[in-house]
Design an enzyme around this catalytic site. Structure first.
Site, PDB file in Angstrom:
ATOM      1  N   SER A 153       0.845  -1.193   0.000  1.00  0.00           N
ATOM      2  CA  SER A 153       0.000   0.000   0.000  1.00  0.00           C
ATOM      3  C   SER A 153       0.877   1.238   0.000  1.00  0.00           C
ATOM      4  CB  SER A 153      -0.881   0.012   1.255  1.00  0.00           C
ATOM      5  OG  SER A 153      -1.511   1.259   1.435  1.00  0.00           O
ATOM      6  N   TYR A 179      -0.006   0.018  10.603  1.00  0.00           N
ATOM      7  CA  TYR A 179      -0.361  -0.457   9.263  1.00  0.00           C
ATOM      8  C   TYR A 179       0.768  -0.159   8.283  1.00  0.00           C
ATOM      9  CZ  TYR A 179      -3.010  -0.960   4.894  1.00  0.00           C
ATOM     10  OH  TYR A 179      -3.451  -1.336   3.642  1.00  0.00           O
TER      11      TYR A 179
END
Length: 307
Positions: A153, A179
């Protein structure tokens, strides 16, 4: 490093367009998290090209519904990446060759949660689980031309892997940096796995799928989502459909244009340019491609899983 890779596809290309004309008859694929979001569209594209596809999912009921909807030779097996016993059971249940592994499942911006081992949930799921799965399946992957795809990501730009405190035992927990470091780990895994396994005919690449409305955002409140979309729009970035979001994964899994290419990070169906720190939307951080960090992460991960 060879030249920067571009393809005829781009941000608006779909998984179906990317796989058009490619014959995967006789190939076997696994897609983790294949019961929702871009995992469904990744599995659909691979199956449409003739591959046997296994959806590796926590919710096998949802997996079976997706398999029935896709049609073709689509199978379902249970896999909870946060549970190392579940990963081991999936590996033990696999038999025969595996040509494509798409490490697609993930959890994003979760509240502070720990596995029974004390590992931070996002790192445990997004990195440790996929590492154990891929390494466990290595003996089935050791074939010429095997592709492993690591879905990362742009959030990797939020944090390197903080080796001194990966699991937030000595620093305040932040769901986004947690994350981010797990997504950086996904890229570093591609770098080191390609180095270690290239002689086995295995290449591993990482990617940013794009901004897509999926169940991945379930831990993000509406205000945060709105702010994220406004920042992305200011950077000229538009949301993708799940079909567009799956395109880069499918490109890395199937395209002859990427034969022998590994250890790289892609976005919008092309290799990403280095991040210049101007945005958290595009580009790849130097720390995510750092070979020394990649080797260190591999070693730390093996030590962690051996405890």
């Amino acid at each position: 490093m060879t030249e920067h890779i571009t393809t005829p596809f781009g941000a608006e290309s779909t998984a179906a367009q990317v796989v058009a004309g490619i014959d995967l008859t006789g190939k076997r694929a696994v897609v983790t998290g294949g019961a929702s979001g871009i995992g469904v569209e990744t599995a659909r594209a691979l199956a449409s090209a003739g591959a046997e596809v296994t959806l590796a999912v926590r919710d096998t009921g949802a997996g079976r519904r997706v398999a029935d909807e896709i049609g073709g030779d689509v199978r379902v097996a249970r896999l909870d990446l946060a549970d190392q016993a579940s990963v081991a059971a999936f590996v033990a249940g696999w038999d025969g060759p595996l040509h494509i592994l798409v490490n697609n499942a993930g959890v994003m911006a979760a509240p502070e949660t720990r596995t029974p081992e004390g590992w931070e949930l996002q790192f445990a799921t997004n990195h440790l689980g996929h590492f154990a799965l891929t390494k466990g399946l290595h003996r089935f992957l050791a074939l010429e031309g095997v592709r492993v795809v690591s879905v990362s990501s742009s959030a990797h730009l939020m944090s390197p892997v903080v080796f001194e405190d990966i699991h937030y035992t000595d620093r305040p927990y932040d769901p986004w940096t947690a994350y981010g470091q797990s997504k950086t780990a996904n890229v570093l895994f591609a770098v080191e796995a390609t180095k270690r396994w290239a002689a086995d005919g295995i290449t591993v690449n990482a990617l940013m799928p794009g901004g897509i409305d999926t169940n991945l955002q379930r831990h993000v409140d509406d205000g945060q989502l709105r702010a994220m979309r406004e920042r992305a729009a200011a950077d000229g970035y538009r949301l993708k459909t799940p079909q567009q979001g799956a395109a880069t994964s499918v490109l890395l899994a199937t395209s002859p244009l990427l034969e022998g290419v590994g250890g790289r990070y892609f976005e919008d169906c092309g290799e990403a340019l280095p991040s210049r720190g101007e945005t958290l939307i595009r580009g790849v951080a130097a720390y995510a491609l750092d070979p020394e960090a990649a080797t260190r992460l591999w070693e730390v991960t093996e030590e962690t899983l051996a405890r």
